[in-house]
Enzyme design. Structure first.
Site, short mmCIF file in Angstrom:
data_model
loop_
_atom_site.label_atom_id
_atom_site.label_comp_id
_atom_site.label_asym_id
_atom_site.label_seq_id
_atom_site.Cartn_x
_atom_site.Cartn_y
_atom_site.Cartn_z
N GLY A 222 93.93 94.63 35.93
CA GLY A 222 92.61 94.28 35.44
C GLY A 222 91.84 95.50 34.98
O GLY A 222 92.35 96.62 34.93
N TYR A 223 90.60 95.24 34.65
CA TYR A 223 89.73 96.29 34.11
C TYR A 223 89.55 97.44 35.09
O TYR A 223 89.62 98.61 34.72
CB TYR A 223 88.37 95.70 33.72
N CYS B 99 79.92 96.02 39.74
CA CYS B 99 79.18 96.30 38.51
C CYS B 99 77.73 95.83 38.55
O CYS B 99 76.84 96.55 38.13
CB CYS B 99 79.92 95.72 37.30
#
Length: 170
Positions: free
Chosen positions: A1-2, A140
């Site tokens: 993933g990111y 985030c």
């Protein structure tokens, strides 16, 4: 993933860090460059299907970049090892089980570990992070919100304020 791609992007270019191995259940045998097209030139690093203990052998730090609950189950296999753990999921960000249940999942694989990870926001916890064996990434949204509010809080402009944040992801 990111998150894994970002960790790799920062670690692979450093001369003072030795990258040992990467484990995956989804991309076994593929290279970092195949899985993360924004990281060309890393065809020699293959993702492996190996146990958490084997992945951690000889490492000083293990980054866990998996979905919630899966991360906690993998971390349980690493807690007794002499290795630092940095978790990018939400599995160890919170201190209370009821908060985790409300925000992430109906259960936690190792609720006794909630509250034992250092909150990994350097702007708030740089000294604690330096010495922590286990660090939980703040995520985030928390980072974006905190970074926007910290200067105001430091200036004393939030005292007595009720802050409401509306955030979206896509």
């Amino acid at each position: 993933g990111y998150g894994a791609a970002e960790i790799l992007r920062h670690v692979l270019v450093r001369d003072d860090v030795e990258f040992l191995r990467i484990s995956s259940k989804d991309y076994i045998g593929q290279s970092v460059s195949q899985v993360h097209r924004n990281l060309p030139g890393y065809d020699h690093i293959k993702l492996q299907d190996i146990s958490p203990q084997d992945c951690a052998k000889g490492a000083d730090i293990v980054f866990l970049a998996m979905p919630h609950i899966i991360t906690a189950k993998v971390a349980m296999e690493l807690f007794d090892l002499d290795v630092r753990i940095i978790d990018l999921s939400g599995d160890f960000r919170l201190e209370k089980l009821e908060d985790y249940i409300r925000d992430y999942a109906p259960e936690h694989p190792c609720p006794e570990k909630l509250g034992t990870f250092t909150y990994g926001m350097p702007e708030l916890n740089s000294e604690a992070i330096k010495n922590a064996k286990h660090v939980a990434s703040p995520g985030c949204f928390a980072t974006g919100i905190a970074m926007g509010l910290l200067p105001l809080a430091s200036a004393g402009l939030l005292k007595g304020s009720n802050i409401r944040t509306v955030a979206m992801t896509g």
